[in-house]
Enzyme design. Sequence first.
Site, PDB file in Angstrom:
ATOM      1  N   HIS A  70      35.547  46.219  48.408  1.00 27.62           N
ATOM      2  CA  HIS A  70      34.700  47.057  47.866  1.00 27.62           C
ATOM      3  C   HIS A  70      35.363  48.135  47.119  1.00 27.62           C
ATOM      4  O   HIS A  70      36.647  48.362  47.622  1.00 27.62           O
ATOM      5  CB  HIS A  70      33.971  47.717  48.977  1.00 27.62           C
ATOM      6  CG  HIS A  70      32.772  48.609  48.366  1.00 27.62           C
ATOM      7  ND1 HIS A  70      32.883  49.968  48.100  1.00 27.62           N
ATOM      8  CD2 HIS A  70      31.624  48.462  48.358  1.00 27.62           C
ATOM      9  CE1 HIS A  70      31.695  50.399  47.416  1.00 27.62           C
ATOM     10  NE2 HIS A  70      30.903  49.431  47.682  1.00 27.62           N
ATOM     11  N   ASP A  98      26.462  43.079  51.108  1.00 28.12           N
ATOM     12  CA  ASP A  98      26.173  41.952  50.468  1.00 28.12           C
ATOM     13  C   ASP A  98      26.474  40.723  51.668  1.00 28.12           C
ATOM     14  O   ASP A  98      25.529  39.792  51.293  1.00 28.12           O
ATOM     15  CB  ASP A  98      26.550  41.481  49.399  1.00 28.12           C
ATOM     16  CG  ASP A  98      25.777  42.738  48.138  1.00 28.12           C
ATOM     17  OD1 ASP A  98      26.542  43.267  47.466  1.00 28.12           O
ATOM     18  OD2 ASP A  98      24.763  42.922  48.241  1.00 28.12           O
TER      19      ASP A  98
HETATM   20  C1  SDX Z   1      28.214  45.984  45.641  1.00 28.78           C
HETATM   21  O1  SDX Z   1      30.409  50.123  44.053  1.00 28.78           O
HETATM   22  C2  SDX Z   1      29.246  50.028  44.857  1.00 28.78           C
HETATM   23  O2  SDX Z   1      29.133  51.087  45.564  1.00 28.78           O
HETATM   24  C3  SDX Z   1      28.687  48.798  45.048  1.00 28.78           C
HETATM   25  C4  SDX Z   1      27.781  48.625  45.948  1.00 28.78           C
HETATM   26  C5  SDX Z   1      26.652  49.310  45.881  1.00 28.78           C
HETATM   27  O3  SDX Z   1      25.959  49.613  46.918  1.00 28.78           O
HETATM   28  O4  SDX Z   1      26.025  49.778  44.774  1.00 28.78           O
HETATM   29  O5  SDX Z   1      28.483  48.587  47.388  1.00 28.78           O
HETATM   30  C6  SDX Z   1      27.055  47.099  46.159  1.00 28.78           C
HETATM   31  O6  SDX Z   1      28.519  45.649  44.552  1.00 28.78           O
HETATM   32  C7  SDX Z   1      29.097  45.642  46.829  1.00 28.78           C
HETATM   33  C8  SDX Z   1      30.186  44.659  46.517  1.00 28.78           C
HETATM   34  C9  SDX Z   1      29.549  43.258  46.038  1.00 28.78           C
HETATM   35  N1  SDX Z   1      30.629  42.238  45.356  1.00 28.78           N
HETATM   36  C10 SDX Z   1      31.188  41.199  46.341  1.00 28.78           C
HETATM   37  O7  SDX Z   1      30.892  41.078  47.244  1.00 28.78           O
HETATM   38  C11 SDX Z   1      31.944  40.207  45.102  1.00 28.78           C
HETATM   39  C12 SDX Z   1      33.149  39.984  45.781  1.00 28.78           C
HETATM   40  N2  SDX Z   1      34.017  41.344  45.888  1.00 28.78           N
HETATM   41  C13 SDX Z   1      34.975  41.525  44.846  1.00 28.78           C
HETATM   42  O8  SDX Z   1      34.833  40.971  43.419  1.00 28.78           O
HETATM   43  C14 SDX Z   1      35.749  42.902  44.756  1.00 28.78           C
HETATM   44  O9  SDX Z   1      36.175  43.250  46.021  1.00 28.78           O
HETATM   45  C15 SDX Z   1      34.895  44.029  44.268  1.00 28.78           C
HETATM   46  C16 SDX Z   1      34.350  43.835  42.888  1.00 28.78           C
HETATM   47  C17 SDX Z   1      33.745  44.511  45.115  1.00 28.78           C
HETATM   48  C18 SDX Z   1      35.726  45.356  43.989  1.00 28.78           C
HETATM   49  O10 SDX Z   1      36.740  45.213  43.269  1.00 28.78           O
HETATM   50  P1  SDX Z   1      37.914  46.007  42.788  1.00 28.78           P
HETATM   51  O11 SDX Z   1      37.887  47.431  43.463  1.00 28.78           O
HETATM   52  O12 SDX Z   1      37.935  46.163  41.451  1.00 28.78           O
HETATM   53  O13 SDX Z   1      39.156  45.301  43.539  1.00 28.78           O
HETATM   54  P2  SDX Z   1      40.001  44.454  42.862  1.00 28.78           P
HETATM   55  O14 SDX Z   1      39.252  43.376  42.134  1.00 28.78           O
HETATM   56  O15 SDX Z   1      40.980  45.126  41.826  1.00 28.78           O
HETATM   57  O16 SDX Z   1      40.943  43.855  44.068  1.00 28.78           O
HETATM   58  C19 SDX Z   1      42.031  44.335  44.580  1.00 28.78           C
HETATM   59  C20 SDX Z   1      42.603  42.875  45.125  1.00 28.78           C
HETATM   60  C21 SDX Z   1      42.894  41.792  44.227  1.00 28.78           C
HETATM   61  O17 SDX Z   1      44.133  41.113  44.568  1.00 28.78           O
HETATM   62  P3  SDX Z   1      45.770  41.318  43.978  1.00 28.78           P
HETATM   63  O18 SDX Z   1      45.178  41.314  42.416  1.00 28.78           O
HETATM   64  O19 SDX Z   1      45.824  42.850  44.330  1.00 28.78           O
HETATM   65  O20 SDX Z   1      46.746  40.488  44.544  1.00 28.78           O
HETATM   66  O21 SDX Z   1      41.994  42.607  46.222  1.00 28.78           O
HETATM   67  C22 SDX Z   1      41.664  41.104  45.709  1.00 28.78           C
HETATM   68  C23 SDX Z   1      41.900  41.019  44.193  1.00 28.78           C
HETATM   69  O22 SDX Z   1      42.254  39.606  43.959  1.00 28.78           O
HETATM   70  N3  SDX Z   1      40.247  40.938  46.144  1.00 28.78           N
HETATM   71  C24 SDX Z   1      39.552  39.649  46.822  1.00 28.78           C
HETATM   72  C25 SDX Z   1      38.115  40.165  46.690  1.00 28.78           C
HETATM   73  N4  SDX Z   1      38.045  41.109  46.583  1.00 28.78           N
HETATM   74  C26 SDX Z   1      39.247  41.727  46.171  1.00 28.78           C
HETATM   75  N5  SDX Z   1      40.170  38.654  46.875  1.00 28.78           N
HETATM   76  C27 SDX Z   1      39.571  37.561  47.584  1.00 28.78           C
HETATM   77  N6  SDX Z   1      38.145  37.837  47.814  1.00 28.78           N
HETATM   78  C28 SDX Z   1      37.494  38.990  47.473  1.00 28.78           C
HETATM   79  N7  SDX Z   1      36.061  39.160  47.771  1.00 28.78           N
END
Ligand code: SDX
Length: 428
Positions: free
Chosen positions: A307, A364
Amino acid sequence: MSKKATLEINGNKYEFPIIEGTENELGIDIKTLRGATDGITTIDPGYKNTGSCQSAITFLDGEKGILRYRGYSIEELAEKADFLEVCYLLIFGELPTAEQLEKFDKDIKEESQVDEDMKKILDGFPKSAHPMGVLSSLTSALIAFNPGSVDVDSEEEMYGAIVKILAKFPVLAAWTMRKRKSLPLDYGDNSLGYVENLHKMMFAKPNQAYEANKIVNDALDKLLILHADHEQNCSTSTVRIVGSSHAGLFASLSAGISALWGPLHGGANQAVIEMLEAIKADGGDTAKYIAKAKDKNDPFRLMGFGHRVYKNFDPRAKIIKKSAEEVLGDLGIEDPVLDIAKGLAEVALKDEYFVQRKLYPNVDFYSGIIYRALGIPTEMFTVMFALGRLPGWIAQWREMRLRKEPIGRPRQIYIGENYRKFKAISER
Ligand code: SDX
């Protein structure tokens, strides 16, 4: 704590005020930055460090896993309030008295008819159309049938548009599901409560009496409360920026629905179930999928994990996980996918990759398991999210308009070609 931030560029010092919120959050107010520095801006892809507004609606503390709507904790609201009360609280700022809630409910019910010609628009979609695309289109189409709800400036006009969309949106959402199942479209029953009527519109069969189920209704009401607002997330920021051009409420909501559809945002609840089903089909090999999620060369992500704000447990995920176990138990449903989800979370929460990146289950991760137990098709999960988020989007749009926020128009740093003279095609 100093109330000023100093920036030094090329030996010049610039001071900017630091503003403090009611929960002691600090923000550097850079409203004067470009003017003071002769054109220097900031860059912050994804706005990870940038506040877009000051808001009094929802407070999140990502480190402590706190979520409050107008000061009330999500845990108390999920336990003690109902969804219509939470709609009123988010939009108008206070929990309603019995009289206020009764009038709100009555005003909404008076608007629960949808122009029959809207069914012709719905008919134009193929049955295979994704419900989020249909819902976004129908929400925008509502404008044509409610022109008075477009350019609303006064609070009274806003109230009219607000009760209209709260009334018609559940009808449209139910219609998107019934269209896919080739079921007749109806308006439910105004003698029922808001959430019970939504469930009836979604599931009533034309040839048998509808029987309400308290367990299902309570679970649905709680899920909608848990999704109702979440400060400046992607879809809410979309609603605010579209509304900042003074586009109407329905047009702004239609844009928000499209933003929510993305699998990185609200579309994740559908992606989680698809992921869990794939793991189940693959013999329940959770280790393989944890490895894929960690592999930088593999685009696979553990959907429902991570998140932007919560670097601790998403408080909503905790409540939903407990509710999933209760609902499945009460309904006597054994869903192997719940066990896979719990096993996956257990392994991930101990794995250095996820621990180091502070990746926890988000709202989710478990919600789809309850939706499925309630008989809601997977492709409708994000529509359920939108139904919950509707009051939050409305509240944020209303706050933006009442605070007379300026039109949203970010700057950029240009990295393209420098000036070059035009060449005739014969010279290219
Ligand atoms: C919602 O913003 C909100 O409030 C949203 C929400 C709401 O109520 O409105 O809470 C609802 O959208 C919840 C999120 C639902 N999405 C998912 O579950 C999709 C999977 N999660 C990710 O794609 C990710 O965690 C996000 C999009 C939710 C957040 O992404 P960020 O904050 O941009 O973080 P990032 O992509 O920069 O990740 C940081 C690191 C990265 O690794 P490094 O480059 O540092 O090595 O964490 C890793 C990412 O690759 N990472 C994951 C991951 N989420 C982040 N690796 C594997 N699986 C994941 N799910």
